[in-house]
Design a protein around this motif. Sequence first.
Motif, PDB file in Angstrom:
ATOM      1  N   LEU A 155       0.853  -1.189   0.000  1.00  0.00           N
ATOM      2  CA  LEU A 155       0.000   0.000   0.000  1.00  0.00           C
ATOM      3  C   LEU A 155       0.887   1.236   0.000  1.00  0.00           C
ATOM      4  CD1 LEU A 155      -3.055   0.667   0.081  1.00  0.00           C
ATOM      5  CD2 LEU A 155      -2.799   0.999   2.541  1.00  0.00           C
ATOM      6  N   PRO A 156       0.993   1.950  -1.110  1.00  0.00           N
ATOM      7  CA  PRO A 156       1.920   3.096  -1.199  1.00  0.00           C
ATOM      8  C   PRO A 156       1.653   4.176  -0.162  1.00  0.00           C
ATOM      9  CG  PRO A 156       1.097   2.485  -3.377  1.00  0.00           C
ATOM     10  CD  PRO A 156       0.297   1.706  -2.382  1.00  0.00           C
ATOM     11  N   LEU A 157       0.383   4.472   0.103  1.00  0.00           N
ATOM     12  CA  LEU A 157       0.063   5.509   1.072  1.00  0.00           C
ATOM     13  C   LEU A 157       0.625   5.162   2.446  1.00  0.00           C
ATOM     14  CD1 LEU A 157      -1.451   8.083   1.919  1.00  0.00           C
ATOM     15  CD2 LEU A 157      -3.456   6.655   2.341  1.00  0.00           C
ATOM     16  N   ALA A 158       0.524   3.888   2.836  1.00  0.00           N
ATOM     17  CA  ALA A 158       1.036   3.462   4.137  1.00  0.00           C
ATOM     18  C   ALA A 158       2.561   3.552   4.166  1.00  0.00           C
ATOM     19  CB  ALA A 158       0.577   2.037   4.435  1.00  0.00           C
ATOM     20  N   SER A 159       3.219   3.151   3.070  1.00  0.00           N
ATOM     21  CA  SER A 159       4.684   3.255   3.004  1.00  0.00           C
ATOM     22  C   SER A 159       5.120   4.705   3.128  1.00  0.00           C
ATOM     23  CB  SER A 159       5.192   2.660   1.684  1.00  0.00           C
ATOM     24  OG  SER A 159       4.892   1.295   1.595  1.00  0.00           O
ATOM     25  N   LYS A 160       4.417   5.594   2.461  1.00  0.00           N
ATOM     26  CA  LYS A 160       4.748   7.024   2.501  1.00  0.00           C
ATOM     27  C   LYS A 160       4.497   7.599   3.898  1.00  0.00           C
ATOM     28  CE  LYS A 160       3.384  11.419   0.352  1.00  0.00           C
ATOM     29  NZ  LYS A 160       2.493  12.048  -0.658  1.00  0.00           N
ATOM     30  N   ALA A 161       3.339   7.223   4.487  1.00  0.00           N
ATOM     31  CA  ALA A 161       2.981   7.795   5.786  1.00  0.00           C
ATOM     32  C   ALA A 161       3.942   7.343   6.879  1.00  0.00           C
ATOM     33  CB  ALA A 161       1.545   7.395   6.139  1.00  0.00           C
ATOM     34  N   LEU A 162       4.270   6.056   6.926  1.00  0.00           N
ATOM     35  CA  LEU A 162       5.153   5.561   7.975  1.00  0.00           C
ATOM     36  C   LEU A 162       6.593   5.999   7.730  1.00  0.00           C
ATOM     37  CD1 LEU A 162       3.805   2.019   8.847  1.00  0.00           C
ATOM     38  CD2 LEU A 162       3.203   4.243   9.755  1.00  0.00           C
ATOM     39  N   GLY A 163       6.977   6.091   6.460  1.00  0.00           N
ATOM     40  CA  GLY A 163       8.299   6.626   6.162  1.00  0.00           C
ATOM     41  C   GLY A 163       8.431   8.058   6.658  1.00  0.00           C
ATOM     42  N   SER A 164       7.408   8.858   6.407  1.00  0.00           N
ATOM     43  CA  SER A 164       7.424  10.259   6.873  1.00  0.00           C
ATOM     44  C   SER A 164       7.420  10.328   8.389  1.00  0.00           C
ATOM     45  CB  SER A 164       6.202  11.002   6.316  1.00  0.00           C
ATOM     46  OG  SER A 164       6.215  11.000   4.899  1.00  0.00           O
ATOM     47  N   LEU A 165       6.698   9.422   9.036  1.00  0.00           N
ATOM     48  CA  LEU A 165       6.621   9.400  10.494  1.00  0.00           C
ATOM     49  C   LEU A 165       7.995   9.150  11.117  1.00  0.00           C
ATOM     50  CD1 LEU A 165       4.610   9.490  12.901  1.00  0.00           C
ATOM     51  CD2 LEU A 165       4.411   7.009  12.690  1.00  0.00           C
TER      52      LEU A 165
END
Length: 1101
Positions: free
Chosen positions: A370-380
Motif C-alpha cells: 500500500l503506497p500511502l502506508a509506506s509514505k505515511a510511515l516513512g514520513s513518520l
Amino acid sequence: MAAEAILGAFMQTLFQKLSEALLDHFKSCRGIHGKLESLSQILSQLQAFLDDAEAKQLADASVRGWLAKLKDVAYDLDDLLDRYTAKIMYLKKRKVKLSTKASVGSPSSFLRRNLYQYRIKRKISGILERLDKIARERDTIGLQMLGEMSRRETPERPQSSSLVDSSALFGREGDREEMVRLMLSDNRHSSCNVCVIPVVGMGGLGKTTLMQMVYNDERVKEHFELRIWIYVSECFDGRKLTQETLEAAAYDQSFPSTNMNMLQETLSRVLRGKRYLLVLDDVWNEDYDKWLSYRAALISGGLGSKIVVTTRNENVGRIMGGLEPYKLQQLSDDDSWSVFKSHAFRDGDCSTYPQLEVIGRQIVKKLKGLPLASKALGSLLFCKADEGEWKGILRSDIWELPADKNNILPALRLSYNHLPPHLKQCFAFCSVYPKDYIFSKEKLVKIWLALGFIRQSRKKILEDSGNAYFNELVSRSFFQPYKENYVMHDAMHDLAISVSMEHCERFEDGTRYDNAIKTRHLSFPCTGAGTKHFDPLYGFRKLRTLILMHGYNSKMSRFPDGVFMKLQFLRVLDMHGRGLKELPESIGNLKQLRFLDLSSTEIKTLPASIVKLYNLQILKLNNCSSLREVPHGITKLTNLRHLEGSTRLLLRIPGIGNLICLQELEEFVVLKRPRHNITELRNMDQLQGKLTIRGLNNVADEQDAICAKLKTKEHLRALHFIWDEDCKLTPSDQQDEVLEGLQPHIDLKELMIKGFPGVRFPSWLASSFLPNLQTTHICNCRCTVLPPLGQLPFLKNLNIAGATEVTQIGHEFTGLGQIKCFPALEELLLEDMPKLGEWIFDDADQLFPQLTELGLISCPKLKKLPPVPPTLTTLRIDEAGLESLPDLQKEACPSSLTFLYINGCPNLTSLRVGLLSHNLTALKSLTVAHCEELVSLPEECFRPLTSLQFLHIYECPCLVPWTALERGLLPASVEEIRLVSCSLLAHVLLDGLQYCPLLKHFQISDYQIADYPDISNFPLELLPHTLQFLDISRCDDLQCLPPGLHEVSSLETLHISNCRELESLPEEGYSHVGVVQVGADNVSGGRMRERRRGRPGCGCL
C-alpha cells in the motif's frame, strides 16, 4: 473512532423484533405490552440522535461513552426478546401453550406461567429504566436531532491536481505503459467517439498518482488536443463540474452565467470535434441520472477522446459505462521499500543505517504494497535514528499510530463512511478474524445471516441479499479476490478494528480483557490440549460469536462442558478444523445458536441434545469422515436453512421433509420404507439450486409424484430424475404417469431424465410449460419418440444419449409446422442411438440458427443429417452411418466451422459434397479416420481451407485427390500433418510439403495394406525450414531420407522406426537435432541407434 456507526443497523433489526413481539407474543400480556411500547418509543427517539453522536464521538469521550451504554442496552433487549422467542418455540415443540391469561389448569402450571411472565416484566422494566437514564443524558452532552439537509458531511479533503514529482514514483512503470496504451488506442469498437476508462482500487493504492504520471506522459500530451483534470470527490454536482470543465478547457471568454443549459451548450461547443483527455479524479457518484446530465456535454468530442475515472468503487465505473475497470494492484515489497526509504531517509539514502534498513523492510512487508502506508510511515520515521522507535512502529497496527501523523486510516475511513449502515455492520464484524485470514464468501454470508445482519426483503431470499452485500464490499475494495476465496488487506483489517473496538476481539494469551463482558464476537486460538486452556472464555459471558481458530499445532480433542453452560447468548459457533473428537452434551443449552460449523472434525457421533437447538439455521458437517449418522431427531430443527454434509450422511435421515426451510438438498433417494417416500418433498418449497431424485422406480403412483409438489419449488434451477438401472420395473404406463406427476416449476433451467423406463415423455416437456429451460439431458430412456423440444425458446444445450428404441427423428421433435426450430440451441449431442435410421426434415426448415457444437456418436444406421447453420464451430461425427457430410444451410453468411472430426463412417465415400465442398475459411483442425470406403476429396483438395493448421488422416487407404494442383494440395497455413495408412494420398501430399512455410510437425506411418503402393522415397524438394518434429514409421519400401534434411536447422526431434529398406542414417549433419531415435529393424542387420543432446523441451515418441 467510528466505533458505534453500526448501532443504527442493529437498532433497525431490533425495531422489527419489537414490532413482532408487540403484535404477537405479548399482545395480551398485562403490564408487558405497555412497557414494550414505551421501549419502542424511546428507542425511536434516541435513534434520531445517532447521526449527531456518530459525528461527535471522534472528539468527545462522553459521547463515546453514551453510545456504548446505548449499545449495551440494545443488545440486552435483543437478547431478552430472542430468549422469549426461543421459549415459545420450545413449548410449541412440546405441544404446550404458554398462556397469556389466567386459565383453568393445575395450580403448579398456573404458578409457573405467572412466574415466567413476572420475570420477563421485571427485566423489561430494568431495561426501560436504563433507557430513560440514557435519554436524559443526551441533553447533558448536547446531542441534536439532525435532518437530512443538516447532516454533517465528511470534512473536505485536499484536492488533487495533475502535477506530480516523478522522482518519488516507484513500481508503476507497467501500469503506466498499459494506461498510455489505452489512452492512445482508438475507439473504433465503440459506438461513441468518447470512451470511459475506470481505474479502480482501494484507498491509498496510488490511482491518482498513476493518472498523474499518465497525464504528463509526453506521448499523451502529443496525442490529445486538449487535456483536462477535474477533482470530483464526494459531491457530484453537474453544474459545478460543467463549469470547472469549461475553466480547465481554457475557455477564454468570461462566462459568469450559472444556467446549466447555457453552460452545457458552451462546453459541448468547446469540445466538439476535439480529441480530448478528461481525468475525473476520486469519483464516488452512483447516481446514473447525475452522470447522464454531465455526460451530455462531453459526447461531442472527437474520435479517440478518453474519460478516465479514478474510484474505489467498481459500481461507479459500471454506471459510467465504457471499458472493463483497470484494477490497480499492490506494489511489490521492493517497490514499497523504495517508497518508504525515500520518505524515511534524507535523499532516500539508508546506507549509513543498516540496522534501520532491516527493521524498515520488516515494516514494509507488513504494509502489503500500500503506497500511502509506506509514505505515511516513512514520513513518520523521517530522520529518526532510534531503533526502539522503529521497532515500536513495527509492533504497532495502523490504527494504533498517532492520530495527528496517521493519514492512512482517515483515507480508508472515507470508504467506510460511504457504506450504508447494514454494510458497516458486516464489515466491522470481520475484525474478529486475524490478519491474512482467507474468507469464504459462502460461509461469511451464512454467519452474517445467523447474526441477523441481513435485512429481510420481499423479493430476495436472505442468502441472495447476503451475497449482494458481499459483492458490494468487494466492488468497494474492502475485500480482494484470492484464488477462489477472498482476503482483506491489512490496512482494511486495521480499519475494521478501529470501527468495532470492544465489539470484536481476537484473543491472545497474556492479554488482559477487563471489558470482556462487552465483547460480542470473539476468535479464540486452540493451542492448548487441556480444558484449562479455555478458562478465559468464562469471562466473555455475552458472546454472540465464538470462532475457534485451529492451527497446524492444534491439540484440542474435546471441549469443556461448562463453557456452553455460561455462553447462553451464542448465535455463531465455529469449531471447524481437525482435532475435535467429542462435542459436549451441554451444547443443547445454546438455545440462541443459529450457526454451528463442525466441518473437518473427527467427531464420531453428535450429542443427542443437539436436537434442542430449535433456532439453528446452519449446520455444517462437511468432511466429517468419522461421523456415521446424525440423530434422527435432527428433523425437529425446522429452522434449518442449510444442512451440509456428505450425501451418504444425509440420505440416512428419515422424514427430512420436516425441514421446510432447507435451502439445498443435493440428493434425495426414494425408498420403499417409511419417511423416505417422495412425498417428503411436498413442503420443502425453499429448496434452490440443483436437486437429484434417485430411485424413482420406487414411487408408488402418479398421486405420490404430484404430492411432491415440484411445480411449486420456484427456486430450484436444476432437476435430475433418475431411475435405478437394475430395478424390477413396474408396468411402463405407471412410470409414464409418475413422470407426468413430477412436473417442475416454470422457471426450471436444467433437466435430466435418466433411465426412464416408460414409453412416452410427459406432456409438460414443451415450451408452454418450461419456457425457461436451457439445458436438457435425456439418457438411457426407452421411449420410441423424442419429446417436442424444438420450440423451447431458450434451450441452449441438448444431450440425448442411449435412446436405444428411437428409430426416427421427425417433426414432432423439432416442432410441427414450425420453420424456426431450436431457436437458441448452441450444443447438440446425439449418442448411442443404434436404431436411429432417419431424420426427417424439410430443406426450408431453419434448424438450429445458433448452433455452435454438434456431435453424432454411435448412430450406425443414420445416413443423413440436416443442413447445419453457418454458426457451427465444432462438428464431431464418430461411428455413424452417414453417406455424406451435412451441407450448409442456404445462407449468405460464411461458415464459422473451426473443428471437424470424422471417424468410423463405413458408408462415407466422398467429401466432394457437403461441408467440404464449401470454402471453410475458418477451419483450423480436420481429422478423417477409419473411413475405409472413402475415395474422393473435394475438387481443390485442402487448398480452400486457408486457416487450416492441423490435418490428420488415419487409415483411409482408398482416399486419393481428384487431381494434382500446382504448388500442392495444402494451404500455406498448415502447421501439423499426420498421415497413417493412406499411401495414395500421402504420395501426392509429400510433393507439396515445400509449399507449407509454417509446417512444424510431420508424421507419416504406412501400415502395409494389400494392393496399395508403399512410400519408397521423399520428393527431392527441400522440407520447410520451420519443421521441428519428423516421425517416419512402417514405411517398408522407404530407401532414403528426405534430401537436405540435415539443412533443416529448426528440427528438434527425428524419429524413424520399422523402415526395413532404409539402408543407413548419415553419421554427420544432425548435431543440431535434440533427439535422434532409430527404431529396431530399420537398417541392414537390425541395428538401432539413439542419441539425445539434452536440449530442453525435446523428446521422442
